[in-house]
Design a protein around this motif. Structure first.
Motif, short mmCIF file in Angstrom:
data_model
loop_
_atom_site.label_atom_id
_atom_site.label_comp_id
_atom_site.label_asym_id
_atom_site.label_seq_id
_atom_site.Cartn_x
_atom_site.Cartn_y
_atom_site.Cartn_z
N PHE A 25 -48.28 -1.31 -6.23
CA PHE A 25 -47.06 -1.49 -5.44
C PHE A 25 -45.82 -1.27 -6.30
O PHE A 25 -44.81 -0.75 -5.83
CB PHE A 25 -47.04 -2.89 -4.83
N THR A 26 -45.90 -1.66 -7.58
CA THR A 26 -44.74 -1.50 -8.48
C THR A 26 -44.40 -0.04 -8.67
O THR A 26 -43.24 0.38 -8.52
CB THR A 26 -45.04 -2.15 -9.83
N ARG A 27 -45.41 0.79 -9.01
CA ARG A 27 -45.15 2.21 -9.22
C ARG A 27 -44.75 2.90 -7.92
O ARG A 27 -43.88 3.78 -7.91
CB ARG A 27 -46.38 2.88 -9.82
N THR A 58 -55.80 -6.70 -5.42
CA THR A 58 -56.20 -7.70 -6.41
C THR A 58 -55.00 -7.97 -7.29
O THR A 58 -53.93 -7.36 -7.14
CB THR A 58 -57.37 -7.19 -7.27
N THR A 59 -55.14 -8.87 -8.24
CA THR A 59 -54.03 -9.19 -9.13
C THR A 59 -53.70 -8.03 -10.08
O THR A 59 -52.61 -7.97 -10.62
CB THR A 59 -54.36 -10.44 -9.97
N ARG A 60 -54.64 -7.10 -10.25
CA ARG A 60 -54.44 -6.02 -11.21
C ARG A 60 -54.31 -4.65 -10.58
O ARG A 60 -53.77 -3.73 -11.20
CB ARG A 60 -55.58 -5.99 -12.22
N SER A 61 -54.82 -4.46 -9.39
CA SER A 61 -54.81 -3.11 -8.83
C SER A 61 -54.81 -3.14 -7.32
O SER A 61 -55.03 -4.19 -6.70
CB SER A 61 -56.01 -2.32 -9.34
N VAL A 62 -54.56 -1.98 -6.75
CA VAL A 62 -54.61 -1.78 -5.31
C VAL A 62 -55.45 -0.54 -5.05
O VAL A 62 -55.26 0.49 -5.70
CB VAL A 62 -53.19 -1.58 -4.72
N SER A 63 -56.38 -0.62 -4.11
CA SER A 63 -57.23 0.53 -3.80
C SER A 63 -57.46 0.60 -2.30
O SER A 63 -57.43 -0.43 -1.62
CB SER A 63 -58.57 0.44 -4.53
N PRO A 64 -57.65 1.80 -1.76
CA PRO A 64 -57.87 1.93 -0.32
C PRO A 64 -59.23 1.37 0.10
O PRO A 64 -60.21 1.46 -0.63
CB PRO A 64 -57.81 3.45 -0.09
#
Length: 301
Positions: A25-27, A58-64
């Motif tokens: 989300f940040t990028r 998750t706390t570290r990543s986002v995935s479809p």
């Protein structure tokens, strides 16, 4: 009312595609120029209207999710096509404009890309170039780059490849202080008794095997030493510091070779090979801005 809903849906779909591709989300917020809060609300609203989860957070990543992957494949290329068509409209302007995204290594960026593009950037203030320094192999189509820069023998056959530099040669080097206490290697096999500075390959995760050739005879050597790096800059620094023998394209060691800080060995085992190429998908219609950049980088014969 219907137009407002369509516009909102398109914005939310673009938000979803960007988050899914960036995996963050940040990028994605940075790429879209919005706040993370606004982006999160857009995704939540889209999922609520579709009544299905599109992203796994998750706390570290986002995935479809599986549904998200299906939506991404269905609409992601549509946004790419719209963006490409808008870029093509710059042909109607007096001067080309737009952003060209290139993934490359740090050394070729400093020694080749920036020097060759400096004049163009002065002449065309509406042309922007974004460089992504990466030492692994990037999928330029999936990661939405306009082009990449690699050595000629590592480029996929379905890409257009344009030479941007002369042929290169590898060089085995060490400092004078190192060779003051270690015998000069006369053949590649002699390196197995030396302290060598290894390189971890980011694509495979394995150590780079040093390959040599002389009069058609090829010799591959697995070397050992105290140091392992995954960037060439630090390998050069370690060699200058006298910490072992290093093996990289010879241009990486300039001006240390010219000024005597490094000594070259096994030169007759290092024939020339294809240098750096700019590569891009053959099926993509290049924008006027990209054509300018490619022509500026093209190696003069």
């Amino acid at each position: 009312m219907r137009f407002t809903m369509i516009k909102r849906n398109l914005n939310d779909l673009l938000s979803f595609v960007t988050v899914a591709r960036e995996g963050s989300f940040t990028r994605a917020a940075g790429a879209l120029g919005v706040t993370q809060s606004a982006l999160s609300q857009a995704i939540n609203g889209l999922e609520a209207r579709l009544q299905i989860r599109l992203l796994t957070r998750t706390t570290r990543s986002v995935s479809p999710t599986i549904a998200g992957e299906r939506l991404l494949h269905a609409i992601g290329n549509r946004f790419d096509e719209i963006e490409a068509e808008l870029d093509m409209l710059t042909e109607m302007r007096d001067k080309p404009a737009g952003t060209v995204r290139i993934t490359c290594g740090d050394h070729v960026l400093r020694t080749t890309l920036l020097p060759k593009l400096t004049g163009l950037l002065h002449d065309y203030p509406d042309v922007n170039v974004e460089f992504d320094v990466c030492y692994g192999f990037r999928d330029i189509v999936a990661d939405r780059f306009d082009a990449g820069v690699r050595l000629g023998d590592t480029i996929d056959k379905d890409m257009v490849a344009v030479p941007i530099g002369p042929p290169l040669r590898m060089a085995a080097v060490a400092s004078q202080a190192y060779f003051a206490t270690h015998a000069i290697p006369r053949s590649p096999r002699d390196l197995m008794t030396h302290r060598c500075i290894n390189q971890r390959m980011q694509t495979s995760g394995g150590l780079y095997v040093w390959d040599f050739e002389r009069r058609g005879k090829q010799v591959n050597v697995r070397v050992d030493g105290q140091l392992i790096f995954n960037t060439s800059t630090h390998i050069v620094q370690a060699a200058v510091a006298g910490l072992g023998v290093a093996y990289l394209p010879e241009e990486e060691f300039e001006p240390h070779l010219q000024e005597g800080r490094l000594v070259r060995v096994l030169e007759d085992w290092c024939p020339p090979f294809s240098g750096y190429y700019l590569y891009y998908p053959s099926r993509r219609q290049p924008s006027p801005a990209f054509t300018l950049v490619a022509n500026a980088l093209r190696q003069a014969h």
